[in-house]
Design a protein around this motif. Structure first.
Motif, PDB file in Angstrom:
ATOM      1  N   GLN A   1       0.852  -1.194   0.000  1.00  0.00           N
ATOM      2  CA  GLN A   1       0.000   0.000   0.000  1.00  0.00           C
ATOM      3  C   GLN A   1       0.885   1.240   0.000  1.00  0.00           C
ATOM      4  N   VAL A   2       0.528   2.215  -0.810  1.00  0.00           N
ATOM      5  CA  VAL A   2       1.234   3.488  -0.875  1.00  0.00           C
ATOM      6  C   VAL A   2       0.405   4.534  -0.130  1.00  0.00           C
ATOM      7  N   GLN A   3       1.049   5.301   0.731  1.00  0.00           N
ATOM      8  CA  GLN A   3       0.382   6.420   1.400  1.00  0.00           C
ATOM      9  C   GLN A   3       0.696   7.697   0.630  1.00  0.00           C
ATOM     10  N   LEU A   4      -0.338   8.503   0.400  1.00  0.00           N
ATOM     11  CA  LEU A   4      -0.210   9.691  -0.441  1.00  0.00           C
ATOM     12  C   LEU A   4      -0.711  10.928   0.306  1.00  0.00           C
ATOM     13  N   VAL A   5       0.059  12.012   0.240  1.00  0.00           N
ATOM     14  CA  VAL A   5      -0.333  13.266   0.878  1.00  0.00           C
ATOM     15  C   VAL A   5      -0.174  14.399  -0.126  1.00  0.00           C
ATOM     16  N   GLU A   6      -1.297  15.071  -0.441  1.00  0.00           N
ATOM     17  CA  GLU A   6      -1.277  16.173  -1.399  1.00  0.00           C
ATOM     18  C   GLU A   6      -1.031  17.503  -0.679  1.00  0.00           C
ATOM     19  N   SER A   7      -0.514  18.458  -1.441  1.00  0.00           N
ATOM     20  CA  SER A   7      -0.365  19.825  -0.957  1.00  0.00           C
ATOM     21  C   SER A   7      -0.354  20.757  -2.159  1.00  0.00           C
ATOM     22  N   GLY A   8      -0.527  22.058  -1.882  1.00  0.00           N
ATOM     23  CA  GLY A   8      -0.387  23.052  -2.940  1.00  0.00           C
ATOM     24  C   GLY A   8      -1.685  23.646  -3.450  1.00  0.00           C
ATOM     25  N   GLY A   9      -2.818  23.175  -2.941  1.00  0.00           N
ATOM     26  CA  GLY A   9      -4.078  23.753  -3.381  1.00  0.00           C
ATOM     27  C   GLY A   9      -4.251  25.163  -2.847  1.00  0.00           C
ATOM     28  N   GLY A  10      -5.304  25.843  -3.323  1.00  0.00           N
ATOM     29  CA  GLY A  10      -5.573  27.185  -2.854  1.00  0.00           C
ATOM     30  C   GLY A  10      -6.535  27.906  -3.759  1.00  0.00           C
ATOM     31  N   LEU A  11      -6.595  29.218  -3.557  1.00  0.00           N
ATOM     32  CA  LEU A  11      -7.474  30.097  -4.335  1.00  0.00           C
ATOM     33  C   LEU A  11      -6.643  30.861  -5.351  1.00  0.00           C
ATOM     34  N   VAL A  12      -7.099  30.863  -6.594  1.00  0.00           N
ATOM     35  CA  VAL A  12      -6.377  31.554  -7.654  1.00  0.00           C
ATOM     36  C   VAL A  12      -7.382  32.166  -8.612  1.00  0.00           C
ATOM     37  N   GLN A  13      -7.004  33.254  -9.247  1.00  0.00           N
ATOM     38  CA  GLN A  13      -7.875  33.878 -10.231  1.00  0.00           C
ATOM     39  C   GLN A  13      -7.816  33.123 -11.562  1.00  0.00           C
ATOM     40  N   ALA A  14      -8.874  33.235 -12.327  1.00  0.00           N
ATOM     41  CA  ALA A  14      -8.899  32.628 -13.653  1.00  0.00           C
ATOM     42  C   ALA A  14      -7.706  33.123 -14.468  1.00  0.00           C
ATOM     43  N   GLY A  15      -7.085  32.191 -15.172  1.00  0.00           N
ATOM     44  CA  GLY A  15      -5.891  32.514 -15.943  1.00  0.00           C
ATOM     45  C   GLY A  15      -4.603  32.282 -15.186  1.00  0.00           C
ATOM     46  N   GLY A  16      -4.716  32.065 -13.885  1.00  0.00           N
ATOM     47  CA  GLY A  16      -3.534  31.869 -13.055  1.00  0.00           C
ATOM     48  C   GLY A  16      -3.031  30.444 -13.063  1.00  0.00           C
ATOM     49  N   SER A  17      -2.030  30.189 -12.209  1.00  0.00           N
ATOM     50  CA  SER A  17      -1.372  28.888 -12.147  1.00  0.00           C
ATOM     51  C   SER A  17      -1.256  28.419 -10.704  1.00  0.00           C
ATOM     52  N   LEU A  18      -1.201  27.113 -10.548  1.00  0.00           N
ATOM     53  CA  LEU A  18      -0.932  26.475  -9.268  1.00  0.00           C
ATOM     54  C   LEU A  18      -0.157  25.193  -9.545  1.00  0.00           C
ATOM     55  N   ARG A  19       0.664  24.784  -8.562  1.00  0.00           N
ATOM     56  CA  ARG A  19       1.322  23.487  -8.663  1.00  0.00           C
ATOM     57  C   ARG A  19       0.958  22.645  -7.452  1.00  0.00           C
ATOM     58  N   LEU A  20       0.394  21.495  -7.726  1.00  0.00           N
ATOM     59  CA  LEU A  20       0.078  20.535  -6.677  1.00  0.00           C
ATOM     60  C   LEU A  20       1.218  19.535  -6.541  1.00  0.00           C
ATOM     61  N   SER A  21       1.437  19.103  -5.314  1.00  0.00           N
ATOM     62  CA  SER A  21       2.439  18.071  -5.044  1.00  0.00           C
ATOM     63  C   SER A  21       1.783  16.911  -4.323  1.00  0.00           C
ATOM     64  N   CYS A  22       2.341  15.729  -4.522  1.00  0.00           N
ATOM     65  CA  CYS A  22       1.851  14.534  -3.847  1.00  0.00           C
ATOM     66  C   CYS A  22       3.061  13.741  -3.377  1.00  0.00           C
ATOM     67  N   GLY A  26       5.641   4.448   1.895  1.00  0.00           N
ATOM     68  CA  GLY A  26       5.152   3.073   1.976  1.00  0.00           C
ATOM     69  C   GLY A  26       5.908   2.184   1.014  1.00  0.00           C
ATOM     70  N   ARG A  27       5.191   1.335   0.313  1.00  0.00           N
ATOM     71  CA  ARG A  27       5.844   0.414  -0.604  1.00  0.00           C
ATOM     72  C   ARG A  27       6.485   1.182  -1.766  1.00  0.00           C
ATOM     73  N   THR A  28       7.213   0.476  -2.597  1.00  0.00           N
ATOM     74  CA  THR A  28       7.968   1.080  -3.690  1.00  0.00           C
ATOM     75  C   THR A  28       7.095   2.020  -4.507  1.00  0.00           C
ATOM     76  N   PHE A  29       7.594   3.227  -4.716  1.00  0.00           N
ATOM     77  CA  PHE A  29       6.859   4.256  -5.434  1.00  0.00           C
ATOM     78  C   PHE A  29       7.224   4.300  -6.902  1.00  0.00           C
ATOM     79  N   SER A  30       8.479   4.106  -7.227  1.00  0.00           N
ATOM     80  CA  SER A  30       8.963   4.425  -8.563  1.00  0.00           C
ATOM     81  C   SER A  30       8.339   3.543  -9.632  1.00  0.00           C
ATOM     82  N   ASN A  31       7.880   2.341  -9.292  1.00  0.00           N
ATOM     83  CA  ASN A  31       7.288   1.460 -10.287  1.00  0.00           C
ATOM     84  C   ASN A  31       5.801   1.704 -10.504  1.00  0.00           C
ATOM     85  N   ASN A  32       5.174   2.456  -9.612  1.00  0.00           N
ATOM     86  CA  ASN A  32       3.729   2.644  -9.705  1.00  0.00           C
ATOM     87  C   ASN A  32       3.360   3.737 -10.690  1.00  0.00           C
ATOM     88  N   PRO A  33       2.397   3.469 -11.568  1.00  0.00           N
ATOM     89  CA  PRO A  33       1.797   4.595 -12.278  1.00  0.00           C
ATOM     90  C   PRO A  33       1.091   5.490 -11.258  1.00  0.00           C
TER      91      PRO A  33
END
Length: 123
Positions: A1-22, A26-33
């Protein structure tokens, strides 16, 4: 099982940008889609983008050309760079992992989910 934690959300105006991270642990990550989904209020959870271990990517038509998914296997992290954001992109964004490596990304099926991060795009 892989544990996942997101960050980077928020409020932005139309036309703007955001970057989300995850961040994965847990188990091996690099092989998982890995992928991103989103769920707007009162709607189904929809596929956004996916990436495999070698960096091949697959996108929903609604975000193609505006969003970019990437991963850093050394940091066990996957990213979603969102640009030219629209009010209709407003949703809770979820990171997901597929436990089956090597299959076509169009067949991505999450087996692990993060808790979600809110993205709100104002008009």
């Amino acid at each position: 099982q892989v544990q996942l934690v997101e960050s980077g959300g928020g409020l932005v105006q139309a036309g703007g940008s955001l970057r989300l991270s995850c961040a994965a642990s847990g188990r091996t990550f690099s092989n998982n889609p890995m992928g991103w989904f989103r769920q707007a209020p009162g709607k189904e959870r929809d596929f956004v983008a996916a990436i495999n271990w070698s960096g091949d990517t697959y996108y929903a038509d609604s975000v193609k050309g505006r969003f970019t998914i990437s991963r850093n296997n050394a940091k066990n992290t996957v990213y979603l760079q969102m640009s030219s954001l629209k009010p209709e992109d407003t949703a809770v964004y979820y990171c997901a992992a597929d436990k089956v490596p090597g299959k076509p990304l169009v067949m991505f099926r999450p087996s692990s989910w993060g808790q979600g991060t809110q993205v709100t795009v104002s008009s």
